[in-house]
Design an enzyme around this catalytic site. Structure first.
Site, mmCIF file in Angstrom:
data_model
loop_
_atom_site.group_PDB
_atom_site.id
_atom_site.type_symbol
_atom_site.label_atom_id
_atom_site.label_comp_id
_atom_site.label_asym_id
_atom_site.label_seq_id
_atom_site.Cartn_x
_atom_site.Cartn_y
_atom_site.Cartn_z
ATOM 1 C CE LYS A 69 -31.467 -8.262 -32.219
ATOM 2 N NZ LYS A 69 -32.368 -8.676 -33.294
ATOM 3 C CD GLN A 79 -33.117 -3.942 -32.019
ATOM 4 O OE1 GLN A 79 -32.792 -3.256 -32.973
ATOM 5 N NE2 GLN A 79 -33.469 -5.211 -32.144
ATOM 6 C CG ASP A 103 -32.064 -6.000 -24.391
ATOM 7 O OD1 ASP A 103 -31.190 -5.912 -25.285
ATOM 8 O OD2 ASP A 103 -33.192 -6.485 -24.607
ATOM 9 C CB CYS A 153 -39.879 -11.053 -29.638
ATOM 10 S SG CYS A 153 -39.713 -12.450 -30.743
ATOM 11 C CG HIS A 161 -36.923 -9.078 -27.417
ATOM 12 N ND1 HIS A 161 -36.796 -10.410 -27.070
ATOM 13 C CD2 HIS A 161 -36.900 -9.042 -28.777
ATOM 14 C CE1 HIS A 161 -36.713 -11.134 -28.171
ATOM 15 N NE2 HIS A 161 -36.785 -10.336 -29.221
#
Length: 418
Positions: free
Chosen positions: A235, A212, A209, A375, A132
Site C-alpha cells: 500500500k 491505510q 493498524d 474485508c 479490517h
C-alpha cells in the site's frame, strides 16, 4: 512545495495502460497501490545481480544481500522514527504482523517476562467496529483461546467512533486495545493519541493498524505513543509479500517467537532451544529478501516526494472528490461526508444499483474501483447495506480522473433509471 502529480505519474509504467480501449483510471489504491519504476528496478536488480540468502554466507553475494536486507530495515526505522532498528520486524504483510502479536500473547505466560501479556477470564480485548478483518479475527481467536472478553468501540451515524464510548469500553479490565488509524472502508481517521492515552491510563497495550495511514501520513511511532504499530508494503507503493511490525523493544524482548526455524534461534540442541533477540526472533526461515529491499526503495521514493506534500495532495484530491461525488443523483457517501479527519478513501452506494454492478460498469469506462465489504463486513452491517463501491486515491490521482469517475457514475445512474 506542492506535489507535481504529472511528474509523479511518469514514474508508473502502468499509467500508460489502456483498458477496454480507453486510458486506465486507477482508483483502487486502498486495495493495493501501483508501483513506480524505481521499486520494480530495485527488486529486479537484486535478483539479477546480488541474490543469495541472507545472514548465512560469507561470500560476496551473501554479504551484499545481507547488507541490502538490513539496509531496508534501517530505512523502515527512519520512516517510522523508531528509536532502534532492532524494533523493526519484517513480516509477509500486516495480517501476519497482527497475527504474530495475537498468537505470541497467547503463549507469553510460559516465556520469561511474558506474564505482562497473559490474558484470561475477566480480562478484555478491545477493537473498533470499523476494523479490517485482519485486526478483528486474530483478537476474536485470542479471546476464545484465553477466555478473555471481546469488546468494541461502536461507529456513530457519521462514520466516526462514538467519542463517549472510548472511555466506557476501555476500562480497568482492558488488557489489549488494537485499532485502525484510518478505516479502509470509511476513510475515517481515528484519534490515535486519544485512544492510546486511554489504553495506557488503564494499563492496557495499544496496537495501531496503520496500513491505510502509512501511504498518506507521516508515521512517528514515538509521537503516537503506541506499543506496536504495523503497516504493509504494497500500500506504500512497495511490493506485495512484505509487511512491517514495529514494537517497543522491551515488549518484543518479552514475547515468545511466532514461528520456529532457522535464524530465529540462539542455540539448538536435542534437549531444547533458546531464541535470538528481536527482531530476528520473529523472522524464522528465509525471509522476503527482495521484497524487503524493494520496500526500502519505495520508502526512499515516497520520502523524496515529501510526506507533507503527499498528505496535502491526498487532502486536496479527497476534498474535490467529496464535492463532485455529491452531485451524482442517488449517490450516498458511507462515512464522513466532510474532509475533516478522513483519508483518501470514499465508499458510497448508488440507489437501485448493486455496488458490484457499479464497479463492473465503471470498468467498461476504464475506471478501476473496488466493490464489496472491503474485508470490513461489520461496517456494512452497522449501516444496513450489503456492500459499497469504493474509490481510493494515491499520489498519482488527478482531478481529471475524479471528473471521469463522476461522469461514469452519472451514466450508470442514468442507465438504471430507465
Amino acid at each position: 512545495m506542492s506535489l507535481d502529480v504529472e511528474a509523479v505519474r511518469k514514474d508508473f509504467p502502468i499509467m500508460a495502460r489502456e483498458v477496454h480501449g480507453v486510458p486506465l483510471v486507477y482508483l483502487d489504491s486502498a486495495n493495493s497501490a501501483q508501483k513506480p519504476q524505481q521499486v520494480i528496478d530495485a527488486e529486479a536488480d537484486l535478483y539479477a545481480n546480488h541474490y543469495a540468502n541472507v545472514a548465512r554466507a560469507v561470500h560476496t553475494l551473501g554479504s551484499e544481500v545481507t547488507n541490502a536486507y538490513e539496509g531496508a530495515r534501517d530505512k523502515v526505522a527512519a520512516f517510522l522514527n523508531a528509536p532502534s532498528r532492532d524494533e523493526i520486524i519484517f513480516t509477509r504483510n500486516i495480517t501476519e504482523a497482527l497475527n504474530l502479536l495475537a498468537y505470541s500473547f497467547s503463549n507469553a505466560s510460559t516465556f520469561p517476562g511474558g506474564e505482562k501479556f497473559a490474558l484470561g477470564p475477566g480480562d478484555e480485548i478491545v477493537v473498533t467496529e470499523m476494523e479490517h478483518h485482519s485486526n478483528l479475527v486474530p483478537w476474536q481467536q485470542l479471546a476464545l483461546r484465553t477466555g478473555a472478553t471481546f469488546r468494541w468501540i461502536p461507529i456513530g451515524d457519521d462514520g466516526r467512533l462514538v467519542e463517549s464510548a472510548i472511555d466506557e469500553v476501555i476500562n480497568e479490565r482492558t488488557k489489549v486495545v488494537s485499532f485502525v488509524y484510518q478505516s479502509n472502508a470509511l476513510g475515517t481517521i481515528n484519534p490515535v493519541k486519544r485512544i492510546v492515552e486511554r489504553a495506557h491510563a488503564v494499563g492496557a497495550l495499544a496496537i495501531v493498524d496503520a496500513a491505510q495511514a502509512a501511504p498518506h501520513i507521516a508515521l512517528d511511532v514515538q509521537d503516537l505513543g503506541a506499543d506496536f504499530v504495523a503497516f504493509t508494503g504494497h500500500k506504500v507503493y512497495g511490493p506485495t509479500g512484505v509487511g512491517v511490525l514495529w514494537g517497543r523493544y522491551d515488549l518484543l524482548a518479552a514475547l515468545p517467537p511466532f514461528l520456529g526455524g532457522g535464524e530465529m534461534i540462539e542455540t539448538v540442541a536435542m534437549e531444547g532451544s533458546t531464541f535470538a533477540a528481536p527482531p530476528h526472533r520473529f523472522e524464522a526461515g528465509t525471509p522476503m529478501i527482495a521484497q524487503a529491499v524493494a520496500l526500502g526503495a519505495a520508502i526512499d521514493w515516497l520520502t523524496d516526494l515529501g510526506l507533507d506534500n503527499v498528505r496535502e495532495h491526498g487532502e486536496q484530491i479527497t476534498g474535490y472528490a467529496l464535492e463532485q461525488l455529491q452531485t451524482v443523483p442517488g449517490l450516498t457517501i458511507i462515512g464522513p461526508a466532510d474532509n475533516v479527519d478522513r483519508g483518501a478513501t470514499i465508499s458510497f452506494t448508488l440507489d437501485g444499483v448493486h455496488p458490484h454492478d457499479v464497479a463492473q460498469l465503471l470498468d467498461e469506462y476504464g475506471i478501476a474501483v473496488r466493490a464489496g465489504h472491503h474485508c470490513a463486513r461489520p461496517v456494512c452491517l452497522r449501516f444496513g447495506i450489503p456492500a459499497t463501491t469504493r474509490a481510493s486515491f494515491g499520489v498519482y490521482t488527478t482531478t481529471d480522473e475524479i471528473d471521469q469517475l463522476v461522469v461514469g457514475l452519472s451514466k450508470v445512474a442514468e442507465m438504471f433509471s430507465t
